[in-house]
Design a protein around this motif. Structure first.
Motif, PDB file in Angstrom:
ATOM      1  N   HIS A 262     -95.707  58.093  22.913  1.00 49.21           N
ATOM      2  CA  HIS A 262     -97.133  58.389  22.790  1.00 49.21           C
ATOM      3  C   HIS A 262     -97.681  58.964  24.093  1.00 49.21           C
ATOM      4  CE1 HIS A 262    -101.478  57.373  22.498  1.00 49.21           C
ATOM      5  NE2 HIS A 262    -101.288  57.886  21.303  1.00 49.21           N
ATOM      6  N   ALA A 263     -97.304  58.337  25.206  1.00 49.42           N
ATOM      7  CA  ALA A 263     -97.843  58.789  26.501  1.00 49.42           C
ATOM      8  C   ALA A 263     -97.259  60.133  26.923  1.00 49.42           C
ATOM      9  CB  ALA A 263     -97.559  57.727  27.560  1.00 49.42           C
ATOM     10  N   SER A 264     -96.000  60.369  26.590  1.00 43.83           N
ATOM     11  CA  SER A 264     -95.332  61.599  27.059  1.00 43.83           C
ATOM     12  C   SER A 264     -95.534  62.770  26.107  1.00 43.83           C
ATOM     13  CB  SER A 264     -93.831  61.334  27.213  1.00 43.83           C
ATOM     14  OG  SER A 264     -93.261  61.036  25.949  1.00 43.83           O
ATOM     15  N   GLY A 265     -95.894  62.476  24.863  1.00 46.43           N
ATOM     16  CA  GLY A 265     -96.016  63.538  23.862  1.00 46.43           C
ATOM     17  C   GLY A 265     -94.666  63.956  23.288  1.00 46.43           C
ATOM     18  N   ILE A 266     -93.591  63.281  23.688  1.00 47.34           N
ATOM     19  CA  ILE A 266     -92.252  63.582  23.146  1.00 47.34           C
ATOM     20  C   ILE A 266     -92.080  62.765  21.859  1.00 47.34           C
ATOM     21  CG2 ILE A 266     -89.758  63.553  23.615  1.00 47.34           C
ATOM     22  CD1 ILE A 266     -90.490  63.392  26.632  1.00 47.34           C
ATOM     23  N   PRO A 267     -91.656  63.404  20.756  1.00 46.09           N
ATOM     24  CA  PRO A 267     -91.607  62.641  19.495  1.00 46.09           C
ATOM     25  C   PRO A 267     -90.602  61.490  19.508  1.00 46.09           C
ATOM     26  CG  PRO A 267     -90.780  64.897  19.193  1.00 46.09           C
ATOM     27  CD  PRO A 267     -91.299  64.814  20.592  1.00 46.09           C
ATOM     28  N   PHE A 268     -91.004  60.401  18.860  1.00 46.26           N
ATOM     29  CA  PHE A 268     -90.123  59.234  18.714  1.00 46.26           C
ATOM     30  C   PHE A 268     -89.240  59.438  17.490  1.00 46.26           C
ATOM     31  CE2 PHE A 268     -89.301  55.070  16.706  1.00 46.26           C
ATOM     32  CZ  PHE A 268     -88.671  54.425  17.749  1.00 46.26           C
ATOM     33  N   GLU A 269     -87.975  59.202  17.641  1.00 44.63           N
ATOM     34  CA  GLU A 269     -87.040  59.318  16.515  1.00 44.63           C
ATOM     35  C   GLU A 269     -86.177  58.062  16.439  1.00 44.63           C
ATOM     36  OE1 GLU A 269     -86.626  61.612  14.240  1.00 44.63           O
ATOM     37  OE2 GLU A 269     -87.705  63.369  15.007  1.00 44.63           O
ATOM     38  N   ILE A 270     -85.650  57.799  15.256  1.00 43.69           N
ATOM     39  CA  ILE A 270     -84.700  56.686  15.090  1.00 43.69           C
ATOM     40  C   ILE A 270     -83.309  57.283  15.330  1.00 43.69           C
ATOM     41  CG2 ILE A 270     -83.797  54.919  13.523  1.00 43.69           C
ATOM     42  CD1 ILE A 270     -86.742  54.475  13.930  1.00 43.69           C
ATOM     43  N   GLY A 271     -82.769  57.033  16.490  1.00 40.32           N
ATOM     44  CA  GLY A 271     -81.476  57.629  16.842  1.00 40.32           C
ATOM     45  C   GLY A 271     -80.318  56.653  16.782  1.00 40.32           C
ATOM     46  N   LEU A 272     -80.663  55.356  16.739  1.00 40.02           N
ATOM     47  CA  LEU A 272     -79.611  54.327  16.668  1.00 40.02           C
ATOM     48  C   LEU A 272     -79.973  53.355  15.553  1.00 40.02           C
ATOM     49  CD1 LEU A 272     -79.238  53.455  20.463  1.00 40.02           C
ATOM     50  CD2 LEU A 272     -77.471  54.516  19.043  1.00 40.02           C
ATOM     51  N   ILE A 273     -78.988  52.987  14.785  1.00 46.35           N
ATOM     52  CA  ILE A 273     -79.209  51.989  13.735  1.00 46.35           C
ATOM     53  C   ILE A 273     -78.492  50.716  14.151  1.00 46.35           C
ATOM     54  CG2 ILE A 273     -78.864  51.410  11.291  1.00 46.35           C
ATOM     55  CD1 ILE A 273     -80.828  53.758  11.798  1.00 46.35           C
ATOM     56  N   ARG A 274     -79.235  49.631  14.085  1.00 48.21           N
ATOM     57  CA  ARG A 274     -78.647  48.345  14.452  1.00 48.21           C
ATOM     58  C   ARG A 274     -78.212  47.595  13.205  1.00 48.21           C
ATOM     59  NH1 ARG A 274     -80.376  44.602  19.080  1.00 48.21           N
ATOM     60  NH2 ARG A 274     -79.045  42.837  18.691  1.00 48.21           N
ATOM     61  N   ASN A 275     -77.021  47.082  13.241  1.00 44.16           N
ATOM     62  CA  ASN A 275     -76.546  46.246  12.144  1.00 44.16           C
ATOM     63  C   ASN A 275     -77.048  44.818  12.372  1.00 44.16           C
ATOM     64  OD1 ASN A 275     -75.144  44.645  10.366  1.00 44.16           O
ATOM     65  ND2 ASN A 275     -73.264  45.838  10.513  1.00 44.16           N
ATOM     66  N   HIS A 276     -77.941  44.374  11.495  1.00 43.91           N
ATOM     67  CA  HIS A 276     -78.546  43.054  11.698  1.00 43.91           C
ATOM     68  C   HIS A 276     -77.665  41.923  11.195  1.00 43.91           C
ATOM     69  CE1 HIS A 276     -82.155  45.638  11.939  1.00 43.91           C
ATOM     70  NE2 HIS A 276     -82.443  44.798  12.884  1.00 43.91           N
ATOM     71  N   TYR A 277     -76.566  42.262  10.604  1.00 42.62           N
ATOM     72  CA  TYR A 277     -75.770  41.221   9.953  1.00 42.62           C
ATOM     73  C   TYR A 277     -74.557  40.809  10.774  1.00 42.62           C
ATOM     74  CZ  TYR A 277     -78.917  42.987   6.532  1.00 42.62           C
ATOM     75  OH  TYR A 277     -80.072  43.394   5.926  1.00 42.62           O
TER      76      TYR A 277
END
Ligand code: SF4
Length: 470
Positions: free
Chosen positions: A302-317
């Motif tokens: 938000h502060a930098s104006g660079i878009p946030f993306e989901i680049g890593l998926i965590r396995n919760h199990y």
């Protein structure tokens, strides 16, 4: 956080609930992030207290075993704990329940004492026999020895003798007590479910799941007694200088909680904002090390104006109990836990937001996964200062030697991690985010300035913990 460090506990208490045990178990589920290696409850029906503890997650404890199903009562306390591995450590799980001269008493504790060793060895010299090796049992021994006329006075007298961090719950046959150390290091809040049911919890996310309304925090040096007479408040000592754990905001507490009178989400975003201001980067996307860094990454984006993306998926199990088939096969361990989203990362310049770096070894493997997924540049931004000192107040950080910030400069750490740039939020930046009350917090793991004093035998304790872990 890619590296694993451990919070020592979450606590929950329910007074006068129709389904006190069910409610407490719900609350414990919400506090699971504060300790995943053992869970327990103690329940009173007004005549006797019964307890049940087991190693593993809350769901493991609450599976419908005969002993668990037999627990009945309208007052309950519960606990989630990080403990060392091995069956012998069931003895160190909580609540701890004792029989003493006035009946029964159970305790659930979050925090760490800095004079527990001294108090314990003094009492052992005088013949006391301890059933566990954890600090929390000291409270019960002190209370059992007190000659004060009422239980509330016995507890108050005992609390005056201990030094360190404690957010505590005690359960007697007919009363629930809640207390917080004079510096308020760990969080503890009071809520109500309806006119007759009161609840106490480490974090407000536990109140939400129970359907309870937040009333207020238990104040530093306050002892609250909840009984059929209502909610009574006492002071067991004058309030000390506030020293709330800043790490609760950085990493430990859930972003949907409100602790120390502030929203965790709001502050974690503010850390990301300030981080972007202190350490800007030329990049295409911001990603986080899920889940604990998500909120700070949003703030950075938000502060930098660079878009946030989901680049890593965590396995919760993948539970923490998983043991890598080959010792040292860290890459396999990291792959079990995280998987990169190639389409997001390929040919991109990436800001990877991490909430803190402890050893750095897991983060290094994560960087390698991201590189292999085709990232063009990786810029790590950390929403806390380098951790250089151990915590004596309830966090199980590794020993001095294992903390990467004690062995390497920022540039050496950057090289070790194999990234294009590395920037940490400064202590001043962190303090700035706390606006009008920066002095109400503990920053000791970054600064070495311990507001409650340090633990003299710390090196031994860390060595013991290390041995127990291996
Ligand atoms: Fe929190 Fe760090 Fe202080 Fe420990 S030393 S209480 S982790 S801020």
């Amino acid at each position: 956080m890619a590296d694993e460090i451990h919070e020592e506990c979450g606590v929950i208490g329910v007074f006068n609930g129709n389904k006190a045990l069910d409610l407490a178990v719900l609350g414990l589920h919400a506090l699971q992030h504060r300790g995943q290696e053992s869970a327990g409850v103690a329940v009173s029906d007004g005549r006797a207290i019964h307890s049940y503890r087991s190693l593993g997650l809350v769901a493991t404890m609450a599976r419908k075993t005969k002993r668990f199903m037999e627990l009945k009562g309208h007052i309950c306390i519960g606990h989630t704990r990080y403990s060392t591995t091995g069956t012998s450590n069931l003895i160190n799980s909580q609540p701890i329940l004792i029989d003493y001269k006035r009946g029964q008493l159970a305790v659930a504790h979050n925090g760490n004492l800095i004079n527990a060793d001294t108090l314990r060895s003094d009492m052992e010299e005088q013949g006391s026999i301890f059933q566990s090796t954890n600090d929390s049992e000291v409270f019960l021994h002190l209370i059992a020895r007190s000659k004060k006329p009422s239980l509330v006075e016995m507890i108050a007298e005992s609390l005056k003798k201990v030094k360190g961090a404690f957010s505590l719950l005690f359960l007697s046959e007919n009363e629930l007590f809640a207390a917080r150390d004079p510096h308020g290091v760990r969080p503890l809040c009071l809520g109500v479910l309806d006119k007759k049911t009161a609840v106490v919890a480490s974090e407000t996310c536990a109140l939400d799941i129970m359907g309870a309304r937040y009333v207020r925090d238990i104040e530093p040096s306050e002892l609250v007694c909840i009984s059929s007479k209502g909610i009574q408040s006492f002071r067991f000592a004058p309030p000390g200088k506030k020293a709330h754990c800043i790490f609760e905001y950085i990493y430990f507490s859930r972003p949907d909680s409100r602790i120390f009178n502030h929203s965790v989400d709001r502050l974690r975003r503010a850390f990301g904002h300030e981080l972007a201001r202190e350490h800007p980067a030329k990049a295409d996307i911001v990603i986080s090390v899920p889940d604990s860094s998500n909120t700070a990454a949003l703030g950075y984006a938000h502060a930098s104006g660079i878009p946030f993306e989901i680049g890593l998926i965590r396995n919760h199990y993948v539970g923490r109990t998983f043991i890598s088939p080959a010792q040292g096969d860290r890459e396999a361990k990291v792959k079990l836990k995280f998987n990169p989203v190639r389409g997001v990362l390929k040919n991109r310049r990436i800001v990877l937001v991490e909430d803190s770096i402890v050893r750095g070894t897991t983060l290094r493997q994560l960087v390698s996964l991201i590189r292999n997924a085709g990232a063009k540049e990786i810029h790590i931004r950390v929403s806390s200062p380098p951790i250089k000192f151990p915590c004596y107040y309830g966090m199980d950080f590794p020993s001095f030697d294992e903390l990467i910030a004690n062995n390497k400069t920022i540039e050496e750490t950057r090289q070790f991690l194999g990234v294009d740039s590395l920037g940490h939020l400064s202590i001043n930046g962190l303090r700035k985010c706390m606006q009008e009350e920066p002095n109400n917090y503990c920053y000791a793991c970054f600064s070495g300035a311990y507001p409650l004093g340090a633990l003299k035998t710390s090196k031994n304790i860390f060595e013991n913990r290390k041995k127990q872990r291996t």
